[in-house]
Design an enzyme around this catalytic site. Structure first.
Site, PDB file in Angstrom:
ATOM      1  N   SER A 102     -17.527   0.202  -4.902  1.00 27.30           N
ATOM      2  CA  SER A 102     -18.257   1.319  -3.466  1.00 27.30           C
ATOM      3  C   SER A 102     -18.893   0.994  -2.178  1.00 27.30           C
ATOM      4  O   SER A 102     -18.969   0.852  -1.093  1.00 27.30           O
ATOM      5  CB  SER A 102     -17.989   2.502  -3.849  1.00 27.30           C
ATOM      6  N   GLU A 117      -9.591  -4.088  -7.791  1.00 29.49           N
ATOM      7  CA  GLU A 117      -9.299  -4.385  -9.174  1.00 29.49           C
ATOM      8  C   GLU A 117      -8.170  -5.283  -8.916  1.00 29.49           C
ATOM      9  O   GLU A 117      -6.926  -4.981  -9.809  1.00 29.49           O
ATOM     10  CB  GLU A 117      -8.759  -2.880  -9.219  1.00 29.49           C
ATOM     11  N   HIS A 152     -12.294  -2.869 -14.853  1.00 30.12           N
ATOM     12  CA  HIS A 152     -11.981  -4.395 -14.496  1.00 30.12           C
ATOM     13  C   HIS A 152     -11.604  -5.113 -14.879  1.00 30.12           C
ATOM     14  O   HIS A 152     -12.835  -5.342 -16.158  1.00 30.12           O
ATOM     15  CB  HIS A 152     -13.157  -4.170 -12.153  1.00 30.12           C
ATOM     16  N   ASN A 173     -30.313   0.529   0.011  1.00 32.75           N
ATOM     17  CA  ASN A 173     -30.463  -0.240  -1.178  1.00 32.75           C
ATOM     18  C   ASN A 173     -29.452   0.266  -1.861  1.00 32.75           C
ATOM     19  O   ASN A 173     -28.903   1.000  -2.519  1.00 32.75           O
ATOM     20  CB  ASN A 173     -31.545   0.366  -1.526  1.00 32.75           C
ATOM     21  N   ARG A 224     -28.986  -3.277  -4.102  1.00 33.61           N
ATOM     22  CA  ARG A 224     -28.564  -4.481  -4.759  1.00 33.61           C
ATOM     23  C   ARG A 224     -28.660  -4.172  -6.634  1.00 33.61           C
ATOM     24  O   ARG A 224     -28.550  -2.734  -6.706  1.00 33.61           O
ATOM     25  CB  ARG A 224     -30.349  -4.445  -4.926  1.00 33.61           C
ATOM     26  N   GLU A 239      -3.435   7.345 -22.529  1.00 32.15           N
ATOM     27  CA  GLU A 239      -4.223   8.328 -21.572  1.00 32.15           C
ATOM     28  C   GLU A 239      -3.292   7.283 -20.091  1.00 32.15           C
ATOM     29  O   GLU A 239      -3.286   6.302 -19.870  1.00 32.15           O
ATOM     30  CB  GLU A 239      -5.909   7.818 -20.933  1.00 32.15           C
TER      31      GLU A 239
END
Length: 393
Positions: free
Chosen positions: A61, A164, A190, A250, A252, A329
């Site tokens: 993201s 993905e 993933h 930030n 990182r 699931e």
């Protein structure tokens, strides 16, 4: 009553050898923030993907956020400039567009590849001749047909989310290498994992240097040494240790993530191959019921998950409930139709036709796929589906 299957979205993919690598690193190092191991991981990831530059970041993201911010800076995009996005993708493909002041233009999603509907894309190309960026998503490990999109909207900047779909192929070549830049995720569920993490990859050095600075607050010292020297000369009245040359974040990652990623990267090709084998078996199950299932085009896939698309919503609900009751699931197909999400209720899908994304929203769901799925698991899944259709019919 049928025996339940234990089929979670993802099994524990961190091995004892991975843990030993981490423990050994912790015991022999005093540097745990972004450092030598991150650089090594970035180099080996770039080699695996086949690009010149990569940056390891905190998630897929934030990779999207970082990339789009750098695209804005490089091309001097303005507030309100238009970015074409799919109506079905993960929400943090869309959020950075809005957060950074750009306007998302939503394109319908077609069920064969879970990507842009080319009929709608042509309508958009006529109506919105000022599309600046096309943000393609390769969803569920199935490659989007980028070459077709470029013919319809040839003058835009293309970037791609491969978060993905590691190792998915277009004409035998890996996705993530044919546009301005690409993003990947190494989240736990993933293809390979650093628990939390992601990459931005590119062949463009200017974009890479921008992202190096933006990844760490906009600091010039985070750039390559030669670029840092240029900034120091250009801005002599600012202490170079705290010289900010762009806006930034930030995002990182850590040495821990890099060590884990390096350990897993050595197995990534075999992981992808096993995911494809599981998917092939899955496809063979669905092909027995052509009147009940819509079959996507799995060519070139790296199979993130196993998608079910039923011909009717009623069948979807019944089958999904049946699998859940028997230990499997399930999840909706990504976001479903994003325009039905409260977050995006002020936007619309301007399409003169029957939206494919609604068909997927109401008729689809997926179950997990990973390299730890056994042949026995697949056989039991097949028995569950076969028995259910026998009862239903």
């Amino acid at each position: 009553m049928e025996n339940k299957i234990f089929w979670p979205l993802m099994k524990d993919c961190i091995t004892q050898d991975d843990k030993k690598e981490l423990v050994n690193f912790i015991n022999t190092s005093n540097r745990f923030t972004n450092g030598i191991k991150v650089k090594e991981f970035e180099k080996k990831w770039s080699e695996w993907l086949g690009v010149d530059y990569s940056l390891f970041v905190s998630s897929g993201s934030t990779a999207n956020l970082l990339l789009l911010s750098a695209i804005i800076s490089k091309y001097n995009l303005k507030r309100g400039d238009k970015v074409l996005v799919p109506a079905m993708t993960w929400v943090t493909n869309i959020a950075p567009v809005i957060q950074l002041g750009l306007e998302p233009i939503f394109c319908d999603t077609e069920p064969d590849t879970f990507s842009f509907n080319t009929e709608h894309l042509q309508q958009i190309a006529k109506k919105h001749k000022d599309i600046k960026v096309v943000f393609v998503t390769h969803l569920f490990g199935i490659p989007a047909q980028i070459n077709k999109f470029k013919k319809i909207i040839p003058d835009a900047i293309y970037i791609e989310d491969c978060c993905e779909s590691h190792g998915a192929l277009i004409d035998g070549e890996k996705i993530g290498t044919k546009t301005e830049a690409s993003t990947f995720s190494s989240y736990f569920g993933h293809h390979m994992t650093t628990v939390e993490g992601g990459f931005v990859s590119t062949n463009d050095k200017t974009l890479y240097e921008l992202m190096r600075a933006k990844r760490s607050h906009g600091l010039a010292r985070e750039c390559s040494p030669e670029v840092f020297e240029e900034y120091k000369i250009k801005y002599p009245d600012v202490d170079s240790r705290f010289l900010f040359v762009t806006d930034g974040f930030n995002v990182r990652n850590t040495e821990f993530g890099a060590v884990l990623g390096l350990s897993q990267l050595s197995r990534l090709d075999s992981i992808i191959e096993r995911r494809r084998e599981v998917c092939d078996r899955f496809v063979s199950i669905l092909q027995k019921y052509p009147t009940e299932f819509h079959m996507p085009n799995f060519e070139g896939n790296s199979s993130f998950s196993l998608p079910f698309i039923l011909k009717t919503q009623d069948l979807r609900i019944k089958l999904q409930n049946h699998l859940e009751k028997n230990g499997i699931e399930t999840r909706p197909l990504c976001s479903g139709n994003l325009l039905r999400q409260p977050f995006l209720e002020d936007y619309e899908l301007d399409f003169d036709g029957e939206p494919g994304v609604d068909y997927l929203h109401f008729n689809g769901f997926f179950i997990g796929n990973n390299h730890l799925v056994t042949d026995e698991d697949i056989t039991r899944l097949e028995e569950l589906i076969d028995n259910w259709f026998t009862i239903e019919n």
